[in-house]
Scaffold this active site. Structure first.
Site, PDB file in Angstrom:
ATOM      1  N   GLU A   1      85.234   0.726  34.784  1.00 39.23           N
ATOM      2  CA  GLU A   1      83.838   0.331  34.946  1.00 39.23           C
ATOM      3  C   GLU A   1      82.956   1.514  34.579  1.00 39.23           C
ATOM      4  O   GLU A   1      83.273   2.662  34.886  1.00 39.23           O
ATOM      5  CB  GLU A   1      83.537  -0.107  36.377  1.00 39.23           C
ATOM      6  CG  GLU A   1      82.056  -0.461  36.573  1.00 39.23           C
ATOM      7  CD  GLU A   1      81.800  -1.463  37.683  1.00 39.23           C
ATOM      8  OE1 GLU A   1      80.736  -2.102  37.642  1.00 39.23           O
ATOM      9  OE2 GLU A   1      82.648  -1.607  38.556  1.00 39.23           O
TER      10      GLU A   1
ATOM     11  N   CYS B   1      80.834  -5.009  39.143  1.00 39.02           N
ATOM     12  CA  CYS B   1      79.446  -5.452  39.330  1.00 39.02           C
ATOM     13  C   CYS B   1      78.596  -5.236  38.088  1.00 39.02           C
ATOM     14  O   CYS B   1      77.563  -5.893  37.922  1.00 39.02           O
ATOM     15  CB  CYS B   1      78.820  -4.728  40.519  1.00 39.02           C
ATOM     16  SG  CYS B   1      79.609  -5.139  42.099  1.00 39.02           S
TER      17      CYS B   1
ATOM     18  N   ASN C   1      83.015 -11.672  38.479  1.00 39.14           N
ATOM     19  CA  ASN C   1      83.628 -10.490  39.066  1.00 39.14           C
ATOM     20  C   ASN C   1      84.071 -10.742  40.502  1.00 39.14           C
ATOM     21  O   ASN C   1      85.216 -11.064  40.750  1.00 39.14           O
ATOM     22  CB  ASN C   1      82.645  -9.316  39.005  1.00 39.14           C
ATOM     23  CG  ASN C   1      83.127  -8.112  39.780  1.00 39.14           C
ATOM     24  OD1 ASN C   1      84.287  -7.722  39.648  1.00 39.14           O
ATOM     25  ND2 ASN C   1      82.283  -7.538  40.615  1.00 39.14           N
ATOM     26  N   GLU C   2      83.162 -10.651  41.451  1.00 33.57           N
ATOM     27  CA  GLU C   2      83.534 -10.912  42.840  1.00 33.57           C
ATOM     28  C   GLU C   2      82.500 -11.819  43.509  1.00 33.57           C
ATOM     29  O   GLU C   2      82.044 -11.576  44.612  1.00 33.57           O
ATOM     30  CB  GLU C   2      83.723  -9.605  43.626  1.00 33.57           C
ATOM     31  CG  GLU C   2      82.532  -8.659  43.607  1.00 33.57           C
ATOM     32  CD  GLU C   2      82.806  -7.354  44.347  1.00 33.57           C
ATOM     33  OE1 GLU C   2      83.992  -7.016  44.558  1.00 33.57           O
ATOM     34  OE2 GLU C   2      81.839  -6.672  44.712  1.00 33.57           O
TER      35      GLU C   2
END
Length: 661
Positions: A49, A248, A379-380
């Site tokens: 990331e 994120c 993503n989450e």
């Protein structure tokens, strides 16, 4: 290219006898003849990331910050020290950012008026400086439009904090229209905080854009490529996959600043610069100068995956901004462009040269497909809104690419209402792989080594996509990567490997951080402008990945897996290709322990290798200055028949490797 960080040592027998004289005794049984389950080649991989200056200022070797003057403040990163009211040369010249409509992705450039060429210059500060090494070559390029051919020379110099010149070159601008120029600087000294100084001969106006400086020596010697030392650390992990471009950062704080892969491919100068979503996220470590040039874009991520032998695993926005920030949603009836982005990405990676996106890949220098097998949706994210959008993506992707493996998300936590709901719904949908994240304290990791022992074997496979042990009460960057955190992760990872029929992919997160510009810790790799090193956590990951084997075997104490009894954890595997038996044993106790291992068959050679990662101080950690405080050591080992006696030091992770007959 391979590097070997394992130091071979010979341990003194008397010293060992002294250390282990009061060790606790444990007997383990290993069934070498029966495979419990296969271990996927993707078992241990890398999560990348762009946080902590991991891309620009890190892996991407560009040394000039804001090279095309596209930051929100167009002159950020640049200075003109003798063009202000406090200077004797206040009227010597001035640089002014200019915006044009000719290129919507790269609209800004710098217009420089030189009234007096005796002292006017501009300086770029780099990413917390520029790391240069004596005698190394640095390739410089820029675009210039020389009005009326008034400027005769552009002098480009690397300087230190005292303005001493550490290398220079000259460019002669020869056109009134935009033209590309290139040259090379050879550094005369080593300096971690160098800067680039640009001075002019002549009076008049000149326009500059895309001022760029790269080391000539990059990974695979690619022009304007990646930092060789950092990629080497990734290569040495032997990763099964590379997940990109992050977590994120995929979502964005709002949908407008989400990661859009199509803006990161094609000519580098046409890639739209964007502010990094981590720039102001953490109040205690704000970095307003953190932007993304996307010189490291999706093509480069696919290329890097290929370089290090990893399966590419791109993650795309599902039309939901980060739910910790705005939580902005795309209405379901407006989701088509997002879904099309996913389908087009698969075509970019795998399509023939006759397709629109396959042609672009080929034009960028990779005619052959990248053989993409995995793609992540979101993503989450959590809640009904995510499930609703996941259904749309899954239906479209599977309809056109039925063999594509889709990674879905279960939210930001490994438990709780969001997690339970997500897992329940994804099971109903027969999801391929569910991504689970856990950032917990070391005790949680030790206690959860059995997490997957009772998972539904008929449900989705698991991607332990982001995890790291966060020591309690430690909030000081490098110190957070102490031996306690790494040791607890090694205990947890024995549970991942033991359950390889359920767990198909795992990765530590975040991957890397600049020591002078990080927002989040702990991180697996740390670097400055000249050096990089692996943490204790890095070596745990490396040892598991380099010694994963192909088949899980049973290793038990009193008929039960070793999952923390007497603070011991273990897993056993064989590698049918290399014909090796591999035992991994973790002792989280503060006391040494003797372990007797009985093999079910006499089918191994007596001579083997013992690899030990240990430190008696749980608070110890590696640093730039001392990068080898905690690294594996290796020695020869000899066993007797079907029986092996191991002395496990306190706070240790040990691997025993034996050739199978």
């Amino acid at each position: 290219m391979k590097s070997n960080f394992i130091t071979k040592i010979t341990l003194c027998g008397l010293l060992l006898n002294g250390i282990y004289s009061h060790a606790q005794q444990t007997t383990l049984e290993v069934n070498t003849s029966k495979t419990i389950t296969k271990i996927q080649p993707t078992m241990y991989g890398i999560f990348f990331e762009d946080i902590n200056f991991a891309a620009d200022g890190g892996l991407y070797a560009e040394m000039v910050k804001n090279r095309s003057f596209e930051f929100a403040m167009p002159f950020m990163g640049w200075s003109q020290p003798n063009s202000n009211t406090h200077s004797l040369n206040a009227n010597s010249g001035i640089a002014t950012p200019v915006r044009t409509s000719q290129n919507s992705n790269n609209p800004d450039f710098c217009r420089i008026l030189i009234n007096d060429d005796k002292g006017y210059h501009i300086i770029n500060e780099g990413f917390r400086g520029m790391g240069i090494k004596k005698d190394a070559k640095y390739n410089l390029s820029l675009k210039a439009a020389n009005h009326n051919n008034a400027i005769k020379k552009i002098i480009l110099q690397l300087i230190d904090k005292d303005k001493k010149v550490l290398g220079e070159t000259v460019i002669t601008p020869s056109s009134t229209d935009w033209k590309d120029y290139s040259s090379q600087i050879i550094a005369t000294a080593t300096e971690a905080k160098a800067q680039l100084k640009i001075t002019f001969e002549g009076t008049g106006t000149i326009d500059l854009d895309m001022i760029s400086l790269f080391p000539e020596e990059t990974w695979n010697n690619r022009k304007n490529g990646l930092r060789k030392d950092i990629v080497q650390l990734l290569y040495d992990l032997k990763p099964g996959f590379l997940r990109f471009p992050g977590g994120c950062i995929v979502e964005g704080r709002t949908l407008e600043n989400r990661y859009q892969w199509k803006k990161t491919v094609g000519a580098v100068e046409n890639r739209e610069t964007m502010i990094n979503r981590w720039n102001l996220e953490f109040k205690n470590r704000q970095v307003p100068d953190y932007f993304q040039s996307f010189g490291l874009g999706f093509f480069e991520y696919f290329q890097l995956s290929e370089d290090v032998g990893a399966e590419p695993l791109p993650i795309l926005s599902c039309g939901m901004a980060c739910q910790y920030n705005s939580g902005e949603l795309v209405p379901i009836n407006e989701l088509d462009p997002y879904v099309q982005d996913a389908l087009d990405l698969i075509e970019f990676a795998n399509g023939a040269e006759t397709t629109e996106w396959g042609k672009l890949r080929a034009n960028m220098g990779h005619p052959k497909p990248f053989n993409l097998k995995y793609i992540g949706v979101g993503n989450e994210q959590w809640g009904p809104e995510y499930i609703e959008r996941y259904k749309v993506f899954a239906a479209a992707i599977k309809s056109k690419y039925p063999n594509m493996i889709i990674v879905s998300g279960s939210g930001p936590s490994p438990d709780g209402a969001f997690f339970d709901y997500g897992m329940q719904e994804l099971k109903k949908l027969n999801a391929d792989i569910v991504d689970e994240h856990y950032y917990k304290n070391p005790e949680w990791f030790k206690e959860n080594a059995t997490r997957y022992d009772n998972y539904d074997r008929k449900g989705p496979k698991i991607f332990a996509g982001e995890y790291a042990a966060h020591p309690k009460g430690v909030e000081d960057g490098l110190k957070e990567n102490n031996w306690l955190s790494a040791l607890s992760e090694s205990a947890f990872m024995t549970g991942l490997e033991r359950n390889a029929d359920v767990v198909h992919l795992t990765s530590y997160a975040p991957l890397m951080a600049h020591v002078d510009a990080f927002q989040w810790a702990p991180d697996m790799i740390w670097f400055d402008n000249l050096n990089s090193f692996g943490t204790a956590n890095y070596y745990v990951q490396k040892l598991f990945s380099n010694n994963k084997g192909t088949d899980v075997l049973a290793i038990t104490k009193d008929g039960k897996p070793l999952t923390g009894q007497n603070e011991l954890y273990a897993t056993a595997a064989k590698d049918v290709v290399k014909k090796e038996l591999i035992l991994k044993l973790v002792n989280t106790s503060g006391k040494a322990q003797d372990v007797t291992i009985n093999l079910s068959e006499n089918n191994v050679n007596a001579k083997g290798k013992l690899i030990i990662l240990t430190n008696q101080n749980l608070e110890e950690y590696n640093t730039i200055a001392e990068p080898t405080k905690i690294i594996p050591t290796e020695r020869d080992y000899k066993m007797s028949g079907k029986k092996s006696v191991l002395n496990l030091p306190a706070y240790s992770f040990t691997i025993l490797k034996l050739k199978m007959k």
